[in-house]
Design a protein around this motif. Structure first.
Motif, mmCIF file in Angstrom:
data_model
loop_
_atom_site.group_PDB
_atom_site.id
_atom_site.type_symbol
_atom_site.label_atom_id
_atom_site.label_comp_id
_atom_site.label_asym_id
_atom_site.label_seq_id
_atom_site.Cartn_x
_atom_site.Cartn_y
_atom_site.Cartn_z
ATOM 1 N N ARG A 156 0.826 -1.205 0.000
ATOM 2 C CA ARG A 156 0.000 0.000 0.000
ATOM 3 C C ARG A 156 0.868 1.265 0.000
ATOM 4 O O ARG A 156 0.547 2.258 -0.653
ATOM 5 C CB ARG A 156 -0.933 0.013 1.211
ATOM 6 N N ALA A 157 1.985 1.215 0.730
ATOM 7 C CA ALA A 157 2.863 2.388 0.816
ATOM 8 C C ALA A 157 3.462 2.754 -0.539
ATOM 9 O O ALA A 157 3.759 3.922 -0.786
ATOM 10 C CB ALA A 157 3.978 2.124 1.830
ATOM 11 N N ILE A 158 3.650 1.774 -1.420
ATOM 12 C CA ILE A 158 4.287 2.049 -2.711
ATOM 13 C C ILE A 158 3.293 2.091 -3.868
ATOM 14 O O ILE A 158 3.701 2.174 -5.023
ATOM 15 C CB ILE A 158 5.381 1.006 -3.026
ATOM 16 N N VAL A 159 1.987 2.049 -3.564
ATOM 17 C CA VAL A 159 0.999 1.908 -4.636
ATOM 18 C C VAL A 159 0.995 3.106 -5.583
ATOM 19 O O VAL A 159 0.635 2.978 -6.766
ATOM 20 C CB VAL A 159 -0.409 1.657 -4.045
ATOM 21 N N THR A 160 1.432 4.280 -5.112
ATOM 22 C CA THR A 160 1.489 5.462 -5.990
ATOM 23 C C THR A 160 2.897 5.726 -6.526
ATOM 24 O O THR A 160 3.157 6.806 -7.075
ATOM 25 C CB THR A 160 1.015 6.712 -5.226
ATOM 26 N N ASP A 161 3.800 4.750 -6.395
ATOM 27 C CA ASP A 161 5.198 4.934 -6.805
ATOM 28 C C ASP A 161 5.786 6.218 -6.203
ATOM 29 O O ASP A 161 6.285 7.098 -6.934
ATOM 30 C CB ASP A 161 5.331 4.978 -8.334
ATOM 31 N N PRO A 162 5.736 6.372 -4.894
ATOM 32 C CA PRO A 162 6.144 7.640 -4.277
ATOM 33 C C PRO A 162 7.652 7.853 -4.351
ATOM 34 O O PRO A 162 8.419 6.896 -4.318
ATOM 35 C CB PRO A 162 5.703 7.476 -2.817
ATOM 36 N N PRO A 163 8.096 9.110 -4.423
ATOM 37 C CA PRO A 163 9.535 9.378 -4.397
ATOM 38 C C PRO A 163 10.141 9.183 -3.014
ATOM 39 O O PRO A 163 11.349 9.057 -2.890
ATOM 40 C CB PRO A 163 9.630 10.847 -4.833
ATOM 41 N N ILE A 164 9.300 9.145 -1.981
ATOM 42 C CA ILE A 164 9.779 8.935 -0.609
ATOM 43 C C ILE A 164 8.981 7.815 0.034
ATOM 44 O O ILE A 164 7.748 7.809 -0.001
ATOM 45 C CB ILE A 164 9.642 10.221 0.233
ATOM 46 N N LEU A 165 9.696 6.848 0.633
ATOM 47 C CA LEU A 165 9.081 5.754 1.377
ATOM 48 C C LEU A 165 9.619 5.792 2.800
ATOM 49 O O LEU A 165 10.827 5.692 3.017
ATOM 50 C CB LEU A 165 9.397 4.405 0.726
ATOM 51 N N LEU A 166 8.728 5.960 3.771
ATOM 52 C CA LEU A 166 9.089 6.023 5.182
ATOM 53 C C LEU A 166 8.604 4.749 5.876
ATOM 54 O O LEU A 166 7.420 4.408 5.800
ATOM 55 C CB LEU A 166 8.458 7.251 5.841
ATOM 56 N N CYS A 167 9.515 4.058 6.549
ATOM 57 C CA CYS A 167 9.199 2.770 7.180
ATOM 58 C C CYS A 167 9.488 2.856 8.677
ATOM 59 O O CYS A 167 10.639 3.077 9.072
ATOM 60 C CB CYS A 167 10.021 1.649 6.562
#
Length: 272
Positions: A156-167
């Protein structure tokens, strides 16, 4: 809005709550295309920093740049657009129990885009394939293991191909095998999205040594280390060595004995 290579740049950052300062004089750049791990003891400000990068709270002082964007100088419209370009993996996955796995993954797209249903389904299937859960799209969160829910949260966190991923603590609560699988998935994300800035808050030293390109260590309200992982491994700084070696240092166990009167009273109560 340009997506390529969003470094996260923190300039003279001062963070806290009300009159309490948690972090100050933080000036670092978390590089795009790399996995940066934020380390520190409990209460050292890791979650506080993450909340401010997300824009959930305004800094006491200093600036946060996400790519070219000075986060807290944006208009309300631009601020919302930038916020939508950040993917977040929460500790527990934060899935909605009333929705299927596929519906959970689709949620950012159904809420924030006008894409047609068929396109959304294709994107969701692709992201579930990336985390090895394509066959579980119709399952509900309570039908999945903890490790699977974390992987679904990542999808879900990457579903929009985001430039920033925070985990936030992606391996917490997982057994060694599932922790290793999560590390592998984060490395896969780096491969699939080579310009993405991946920020991981973690206490997991095994994960640090496996995935990190860059490390930021927080302690006593300061950034006590920022730089490459190989340099961190070779540090001779006393605190960093204690942290990395999992050493208790000079902690002593006090020699405290329960008084005889108190012991007798306790035993009398237990023997009733």
């Amino acid at each position: 809005m340009q997506d390529n290579g969003w470094d996260i740049r923190l300039e003279n950052l001062r963070l806290g709550y009300d009159d309490t300062v948690v972090l100050e004089d933080i000036s670092v750049t978390l590089p795009a295309g790399k996995i940066s791990v934020i380390l520190g003891g409990s209460g050292d400000g890791k979650s506080t920093l993450l909340r401010h990068i997300l824009g959930l709270k305004r800094p006491m002082g200093g600036k946060i740049f996400l790519g070219p964007h000075d986060l807290f100088k944006l208009s309300s419209k631009e601020f919302r657009k930038v916020r939508r370009r950040m993917g977040v993996l929460f500790q527990d996955g934060a899935l909605l129990g009333s929705l299927t796995l596929g519906e959970n993954i689709a949620l950012p797209l159904t809420e924030h885009t006008r894409l047609d249903k068929a396109t959304i389904q294709k994107i969701v299937h692709h992201k579930l394939e990336l985390v090895g859960l394509a066959q579980f799209a119709e399952y509900y969160p309570n039908q999945l293991s903890g490790g699977m829910r974390k992987r679904a949260g990542l999808a879900r966190a990457i579903v929009t191909d985001p430039p920033i991923l925070l985990c936030d603590e992606p391996t917490s609560g997982l057994d060694p095998i599932n922790s290793a699988q999560m590390d592998r998935l984060l490395l896969d994300m780096k491969k699939h999205f080579p310009e993405m800035s991946i920020i991981v808050v973690s206490h997991d030293l095994a994960s640090l040594y496996t995935i990190a390109d860059y490390a930021l260590v927080l302690h006593d309200g300061k950034a006590v280390y920022s730089g490459g992982i190989e340099q961190l491994k070779g540090t001779d700084d006393p605190y960093l060595r204690q942290f990395l070696d999992r050493s208790a240092g000079d902690m002593k166990t006090p020699d405290l004995k329960l008084g005889e009167e108190a012991r007798a009273a306790l035993q009398a109560w237990l023997n009733k």
